[in-house]
Design a protein around this motif. Structure first.
Motif, short mmCIF file in Angstrom:
data_model
loop_
_atom_site.label_atom_id
_atom_site.label_comp_id
_atom_site.label_asym_id
_atom_site.label_seq_id
_atom_site.Cartn_x
_atom_site.Cartn_y
_atom_site.Cartn_z
N PHE A 111 6.35 -1.01 7.82
CA PHE A 111 4.80 -1.77 7.95
C PHE A 111 4.72 -3.09 7.36
CE2 PHE A 111 0.39 -2.14 7.00
CZ PHE A 111 -0.25 -1.03 7.75
N PHE A 112 4.28 -3.94 8.24
CA PHE A 112 4.29 -5.56 7.82
C PHE A 112 2.87 -5.71 7.11
CE2 PHE A 112 7.14 -5.77 11.38
CZ PHE A 112 8.29 -6.45 10.89
N THR A 113 3.31 -6.53 6.11
CA THR A 113 2.05 -7.33 5.31
C THR A 113 2.21 -8.59 5.59
OG1 THR A 113 3.25 -7.23 3.22
CG2 THR A 113 1.96 -5.08 4.02
N ASN A 114 1.55 -9.54 4.66
CA ASN A 114 1.75 -10.84 4.45
C ASN A 114 2.26 -11.67 3.11
OD1 ASN A 114 -0.18 -11.26 6.92
ND2 ASN A 114 -1.52 -10.31 5.54
N HIS A 322 -5.43 1.42 7.27
CA HIS A 322 -5.15 0.02 6.21
C HIS A 322 -4.30 -0.80 7.17
CE1 HIS A 322 -3.17 -1.97 2.85
NE2 HIS A 322 -2.05 -1.71 3.52
N GLY A 323 -4.43 -1.99 6.68
CA GLY A 323 -3.78 -3.06 7.73
C GLY A 323 -4.26 -4.41 7.18
N TYR A 324 -3.76 -5.52 8.05
CA TYR A 324 -4.35 -6.94 7.75
C TYR A 324 -4.29 -7.46 9.15
CZ TYR A 324 -2.69 -5.58 2.92
OH TYR A 324 -2.41 -4.90 1.85
N THR A 325 -5.30 -8.35 9.09
CA THR A 325 -5.31 -9.31 10.37
C THR A 325 -4.04 -9.79 10.91
OG1 THR A 325 -7.63 -9.81 9.80
CG2 THR A 325 -6.34 -11.26 11.21
N TYR A 326 -3.24 -10.47 9.95
CA TYR A 326 -1.72 -10.90 10.31
C TYR A 326 -0.79 -10.06 10.03
CZ TYR A 326 -5.07 -14.79 9.59
OH TYR A 326 -5.83 -15.67 9.75
N SER A 327 -0.89 -8.66 10.05
CA SER A 327 0.14 -7.79 9.85
C SER A 327 1.04 -8.04 11.21
CB SER A 327 -0.30 -6.49 10.04
OG SER A 327 -0.83 -6.03 8.48
N GLY A 328 2.30 -8.23 11.15
CA GLY A 328 3.27 -8.19 12.28
C GLY A 328 3.07 -9.76 12.97
#
Length: 449
Positions: A111-114, A322-328
């Motif tokens: 799972f990618f984060t920043n 859950h997640g972020y605009t810039y995930s991956g």
């Protein structure tokens, strides 16, 4: 409002609020870097400084490697951004696969984060979510460790154990968090080379917490294999193995925060590999892009992912909110591919392992100097603990940093400890130079009374 108008070399420094920096001190003792190449920074005084901490533990390949720049440029020209929700770039899928193949067996979802901070908060949310879908909603308690650093998210500082990071935000701390004791005891392990032989029994403190709260209330234990930000605290021989055994016994998830130790810093892909202990999740950041562009993530045991996904309701429903605009994000993902390519082509993990005894010998050669309380090391990382100036904590190490800069090297201040973690591309002579400069700087700093 107080505004300090100061400048160094014509730079207006009044607007920038520096993170984790004594801003008032910095205004009078500015340290401005102008450029970086290879294993060196160049400051605004024209000094060439050996990068003795790989940026901030995040640039093991040194700086300005053209292969990373070329990969970023190519990706920018192809696709500069891809929405992170409901779609993804091929680049991100391929990077996740490469990272999963590097991880210990069974940890095969990414799972990618920043950042590392976001990776920690993500891992803790995964832990809580996993227990909930498994019918164990009572498992909400989290366990960190004294002197731990797990980033600056609310969850991260709650499970973290660095007092200065927590005290201003005490009212925001998460409930239901406990802390294990740290493992540094200078009366038993000062000047250890590698893992101390004393201290494995400290893992039994986890059993006491389990007894106090009942295992059915505990979701996860999180710890750094080597505690880096607090000054390189190395786990005693057998300690991590005991923690793993206790977690397994009681159904508690074990999370290794490998934001610093991941990607070769300990002479292996991950600290989990070096210590022979497989956690249930690994957080990473820093080295995956060599610090060029922010990126982080969590490597997760496959059955944890499967449990959350298969219990996520109907197929068209989001399983994990859950997640972020810039995930991956495709550009840091491209940088990650370039970094992993360089790791492979230049055999950098083995190069780091080969430099380990050079750093160890260089640091321990300082033993006996006035004011040194401890020297410790593991992998391509180490620290020297200094006797502080009475009533002025941190001043001694700050003066060591400044003396090192004068003599041509950068190190990391951690309280009254000085940390070192040179780039993997360093030569043995450069590592020896770093240790020599550090010794000279300590002599200078010890003149402060």
């Amino acid at each position: 409002m107080t505004t300090i108008n100061n400048s160094s070399g014509g730079i207006d420094m009044s607007a920038y609020w520096l993170p984790f920096t004594p801003n008032r001190y910095f205004q009078h003792h500015p340290k401005i870097m102008q450029s970086a190449k290879g294993a060196y920074y160049y400051d605004d005084h024209g000094r060439k400084l050996f990068d003795g901490l790989s940026g901030l533990w995040c640039s093991p390949l040194g700086h300005a490697d053209p292969r990373i720049g070329a990969a970023i440029q190519k990706q920018f020209e192809t696709m500069d951004y891809c929405p992170a929700f409901q779609m993804a770039s091929e680049t991100a899928f391929r990077l996740a696969s490469r990272i999963a193949k590097m991880a210990p067996a069974g940890l095969d979802k990414v799972f990618f984060t920043n950042s590392g901070s976001e990776a920690v908060d993500t891992a803790l949310k995964i832990a809580i979510g996993y227990h909930r879908v498994m019918g164990n909603a009572s498992r909400t308690r989290l366990i960190g460790r004294d002197r731990a650093y797990h980033g600056v998210g609310i969850a991260g500082i709650s499970v973290g154990g660095m007092v200065a990071n927590r005290k201003m935000f005490a009212s925001m701390m998460m409930p239901g968090v406990d802390h294990l004791p740290h493992t540094l005891n200078l009366s038993q392990m000062a000047f250890s080379r590698g893992q101390p032989k004393w201290g494995a029994h400290l893992a039994e403190e986890l059993e006491k917490i389990v007894t106090l709260h009942d295992a059915n209330t505990i979701a996860a234990v999180i710890m750094e294999p080597v505690q880096g930000s607090t000054g390189v605290i190395v786990p005693p021989d057998g300690y991590l193995q005991k923690i793993r055994e206790i977690c397994t016994k009681h159904g508690i998830l074990l999370i290794f925060d490998e934001v610093i130790t991941g990607f070769g810093r300990l002479g292996a892909n991950f600290g989990a590999d070096r210590f022979g202990v497989t956690p249930d999740m690994i957080t990473f950041a820093k080295g995956i892009t060599n610090g060029v562009i922010p990126m982080g993530g969590v490597i997760v045991r496959g059955d944890i992912y499967d449990s959350i996904i298969t219990n996520g309701g109907q197929e068209q429903s989001i399983e994990f909110f859950h997640g972020y605009t810039y995930s991956g994000h495709p550009i840091p993902a491209a940088a990650g591919h370039a970094v992993l390519d360089i790791f492979e082509s230049d055999d950098l993990v083995n190069r780091a392992r080969a430099l380990e005894p050079v750093l160890e010998d260089g640091l321990h050669a300082l033993k006996g100097k006035s004011g040194i309380l401890d020297i410790r090391n593991f992998g391509l990382s180490g620290a020297v603990e200094l006797d502080p100036v009475p009533g002025k904590p941190g001043l001694r190490s700050m003066k060591v940093l400044e003396a090192c800069i004068e003599k041509g090297a950068l190190v990391r201040v951690a309280g009254d400890a000085i940390a070192a973690g040179p780039p993997f591309i360093s030569t043995p002579e450069e590592v020896q130079f770093l240790c020599s400069v550090l010794g000279e700087a300590i002599d200078v700093a010890m003149q402060i009374k």
